[in-house]
Design a protein around this motif. Structure first.
Motif, mmCIF file in Angstrom:
data_model
loop_
_atom_site.group_PDB
_atom_site.id
_atom_site.type_symbol
_atom_site.label_atom_id
_atom_site.label_comp_id
_atom_site.label_asym_id
_atom_site.label_seq_id
_atom_site.Cartn_x
_atom_site.Cartn_y
_atom_site.Cartn_z
ATOM 1 N N ALA A 99 0.833 -1.207 0.000
ATOM 2 C CA ALA A 99 0.000 0.000 0.000
ATOM 3 C C ALA A 99 0.866 1.256 0.000
ATOM 4 N N ARG A 100 1.980 1.207 0.727
ATOM 5 C CA ARG A 100 2.893 2.350 0.760
ATOM 6 C C ARG A 100 3.474 2.605 -0.630
ATOM 7 N N VAL A 101 3.891 1.535 -1.311
ATOM 8 C CA VAL A 101 4.427 1.679 -2.666
ATOM 9 C C VAL A 101 3.353 2.185 -3.625
ATOM 10 N N ALA A 102 2.142 1.643 -3.518
ATOM 11 C CA ALA A 102 1.059 2.063 -4.408
ATOM 12 C C ALA A 102 0.759 3.545 -4.262
ATOM 13 N N GLU A 103 0.753 4.033 -3.043
ATOM 14 C CA GLU A 103 0.479 5.455 -2.815
ATOM 15 C C GLU A 103 1.589 6.323 -3.399
ATOM 16 N N GLN A 104 2.829 5.911 -3.221
ATOM 17 C CA GLN A 104 3.945 6.671 -3.789
ATOM 18 C C GLN A 104 3.852 6.705 -5.313
ATOM 19 N N GLU A 105 3.538 5.561 -5.914
ATOM 20 C CA GLU A 105 3.439 5.496 -7.367
ATOM 21 C C GLU A 105 2.253 6.309 -7.885
ATOM 22 N N ARG A 106 1.124 6.263 -7.162
ATOM 23 C CA ARG A 106 -0.057 7.031 -7.574
ATOM 24 C C ARG A 106 0.265 8.515 -7.669
ATOM 25 N N ARG A 107 0.913 9.044 -6.658
ATOM 26 C CA ARG A 107 1.240 10.476 -6.653
ATOM 27 C C ARG A 107 2.176 10.839 -7.799
ATOM 28 N N LYS A 108 3.184 10.002 -8.018
ATOM 29 C CA LYS A 108 4.155 10.295 -9.074
ATOM 30 C C LYS A 108 3.508 10.247 -10.460
ATOM 31 N N ILE A 109 2.746 9.189 -10.720
ATOM 32 C CA ILE A 109 2.145 9.047 -12.052
ATOM 33 C C ILE A 109 1.131 10.155 -12.305
ATOM 34 N N ALA A 110 0.316 10.475 -11.318
ATOM 35 C CA ALA A 110 -0.684 11.533 -11.483
ATOM 36 C C ALA A 110 -0.014 12.857 -11.817
ATOM 37 N N ALA A 111 1.084 13.166 -11.140
ATOM 38 C CA ALA A 111 1.803 14.413 -11.409
ATOM 39 C C ALA A 111 2.407 14.403 -12.809
ATOM 40 N N ASN A 112 2.959 13.265 -13.228
ATOM 41 C CA ASN A 112 3.558 13.164 -14.560
ATOM 42 C C ASN A 112 2.507 13.302 -15.654
ATOM 43 N N VAL A 113 1.310 12.755 -15.431
ATOM 44 C CA VAL A 113 0.222 12.853 -16.400
ATOM 45 C C VAL A 113 -0.160 14.306 -16.624
ATOM 46 N N VAL A 114 -0.267 15.064 -15.563
ATOM 47 C CA VAL A 114 -0.618 16.481 -15.677
ATOM 48 C C VAL A 114 0.500 17.251 -16.366
ATOM 49 N N ALA A 115 1.766 16.978 -15.939
ATOM 50 C CA ALA A 115 2.905 17.687 -16.521
ATOM 51 C C ALA A 115 3.036 17.412 -18.015
ATOM 52 N N ALA A 116 2.647 16.212 -18.449
ATOM 53 C CA ALA A 116 2.744 15.847 -19.864
ATOM 54 C C ALA A 116 1.567 16.366 -20.671
ATOM 55 N N GLY A 117 0.566 16.948 -20.000
ATOM 56 C CA GLY A 117 -0.596 17.485 -20.701
ATOM 57 C C GLY A 117 -1.599 16.422 -21.124
ATOM 58 N N LEU A 118 -1.512 15.227 -20.529
ATOM 59 C CA LEU A 118 -2.477 14.185 -20.885
ATOM 60 C C LEU A 118 -3.846 14.445 -20.285
ATOM 61 N N ALA A 119 -3.870 15.126 -19.161
ATOM 62 C CA ALA A 119 -5.136 15.432 -18.488
ATOM 63 C C ALA A 119 -4.893 16.541 -17.487
ATOM 64 N N GLY A 120 -5.958 17.255 -17.145
ATOM 65 C CA GLY A 120 -5.843 18.296 -16.131
ATOM 66 C C GLY A 120 -5.924 17.731 -14.722
ATOM 67 N N ASP A 121 -6.496 16.541 -14.616
ATOM 68 C CA ASP A 121 -6.652 15.883 -13.316
ATOM 69 C C ASP A 121 -5.998 14.503 -13.410
ATOM 70 N N GLY A 122 -4.800 14.385 -12.850
ATOM 71 C CA GLY A 122 -4.059 13.136 -12.928
ATOM 72 C C GLY A 122 -4.731 11.992 -12.192
ATOM 73 N N GLU A 123 -5.391 12.317 -11.077
ATOM 74 C CA GLU A 123 -6.080 11.281 -10.307
ATOM 75 C C GLU A 123 -7.233 10.686 -11.124
ATOM 76 N N ALA A 124 -7.998 11.556 -11.769
ATOM 77 C CA ALA A 124 -9.117 11.079 -12.579
ATOM 78 C C ALA A 124 -8.621 10.255 -13.761
ATOM 79 N N TRP A 125 -7.494 10.669 -14.347
ATOM 80 C CA TRP A 125 -6.909 9.919 -15.462
ATOM 81 C C TRP A 125 -6.536 8.507 -15.007
ATOM 82 N N LEU A 126 -5.944 8.386 -13.828
ATOM 83 C CA LEU A 126 -5.554 7.077 -13.310
ATOM 84 C C LEU A 126 -6.766 6.189 -13.050
#
Length: 394
Positions: A99-126
């Motif tokens: 669960a600790r790893v999953a939370e760390q990965e969720r935050r990183k991927i969500a931030a990268n999605v927004v930075a790449a312009g794939l979505a305005g809401d990284g959490e919703a994209w995930l």
């Protein structure tokens, strides 16, 4: 406070880890439980870790435990590392280290999605990606990452990260999303579609693979479960050892030690170690033994403080700067070198210093045993140590 000398720590290692011939284990499940987990970053490590501890167990028997009976299961957990768990220990990992790893990965991927312009809401994209993967997998026995990427176009993209390649090139997001879902126990690396020494997993829904939903334990209970098993396998160990092995905070480790009623013991280093309260009886020296262990073997990776089984001068020759261990040759509870294969697959030991004739004979016998087991299969390693790389074999 009971004192546990280094000699007894080495005796415990020989007996608990199934490395002394008189204490070998019957099957892959017994090996996995005895070792708490098996490292699976390099797929061959799982099979070779079993080989070192169980007589007469074939690579096919390890595959059967992984993919047919599914008595042992691959799970991303401590330190964002892939391990093989026995099924009874999975809920503890799901609720804590995974669960600790999953939370760390969720935050990183969500931030990268927004930075790449794939979505305005990284959490919703995930969340959308998660539902798409679920729909594609359904109740199938598994699909490859390439098949999933083709069926879910939103995953067939690359994004930049804070740890992209040294050339700064973006990296595919699909493997990261699959790893995140794996850490969450939503999906699992199911059947391997390649040779046992190669990782080509077919991803499946965890509930389908196990035949039941994945139900994690509460976090504190999960860490306590992992700590209890680790103490039996690797104890006595220090708080620093357990913090490193779990990839957890000191607070989580101290609570886990308290929850399992661990008892302090003194060590030859002058520091304090921990044992389970019902595991304080001395363990006798089982006699002489040798073992040849694979890259990232759980014994090699069990402790942060390795002074009781490894000379400090040997560390840079056998471990990289991140603490990843290469192949190791053990004699009477100490690492004395490494092993490699020659061009025809014969196992050869590389020793850091001379050993006595009886010890050399024990090492030679293990080299012959491993050569016969591999039967011409040659192992390649990502985590090759300096000593392994120094081999100049014909």
């Amino acid at each position: 406070m009971r004192h546990v000398p280094d000699a007894e720590r080495r005796a415990r290692l020989a007996v608990r880890h199934g490395l002394h011939p008189a204490h070998r284990l019957p099957d892959p499940v017994a090996v996995t439980r005895a070792m708490t987990v098996l490292h699976a970053t390099e797929p061959s490590t799982v099979h070779l870790s079993v080989q070192a501890r169980a007589d007469g167990v074939t690579a096919a028997a390890v595959d059967a435990a992984l993919y047919d009976s599914r008595a042992v299961v691959k799970q991303l957990a401590m330190r964002r590392t892939l391990f093989v768990f026995s099924r009874d220990l999975l809920p503890a990992a799901w609720g804590s280290a995974s669960a600790r790893v999953a939370e760390q990965e969720r935050r990183k991927i969500a931030a990268n999605v927004v930075a790449a312009g794939l979505a305005g809401d990284g959490e919703a994209w995930l969340e959308e990606a998660r539902e798409e993967v679920f729909a594609v997998l359904g109740d199938s026995d598994g699909l490859s990452a390439a098949d999933i990427r083709e069926a879910v176009p939103m995953l067939d993209v690359k994004v930049g990260t804070s740890s992209t390649s040294k050339w700064g090139a973006p990296i595919p997001i699909a493997p990261r999303v699959l790893n995140w879902l794996g850490a969450r126990a939503d999906i699992v690396r199911g059947a391997n579609t390649g040779h046992w020494r190669i990782s080509r997993p077919a991803w499946a829904r965890m509930k389908h693979w196990l035949g039941e939903p994945a139900v994690p334990l509460p976090e504190a209970e999960g860490y306590a479960g992992l700590a209890r098993r680790w103490l039996w396998t690797f104890g006595p160990g220090t708080e620093a050892d357990l913090v490193w092995w779990l990839g957890a905070t000191k607070g989580a480790v101290r609570r886990a030690l308290a929850d399992v009623g661990a008892v302090q013991v003194s060590l030859d280093t002058g520091g304090v170690g921990w044992l389970l309260a019902d595991d304080l009886e001395p363990v006798a020296d089982p006699g002489r033994w040798a073992a040849l262990l694979p890259v990232l073997d759980p014994t090699t990776m069990g402790w942060r403080g390795r002074g009781f089984h490894l000379d400090a001068d040997d560390t840079p020759h056998l471990y990289d700067t991140n603490g990843n261990g290469g192949t190791t040759a053990w004699l009477d509870g100490r690492i004395v070198g490494a092993w490699v294969q020659d061009e025809v697959g014969t196992v050869r030991t590389l020793l850091r210093r001379p050993v006595d004739p009886e010890g050399q004979a024990l090492l030679d016998a293990e080299a012959a045993r491993l050569t016969a087991w591999l039967d011409g299969v040659r192992i390649t390693n990502v985590y090759a140590s300096l000593l392994m790389k120094s081999a100049r074999l014909p």
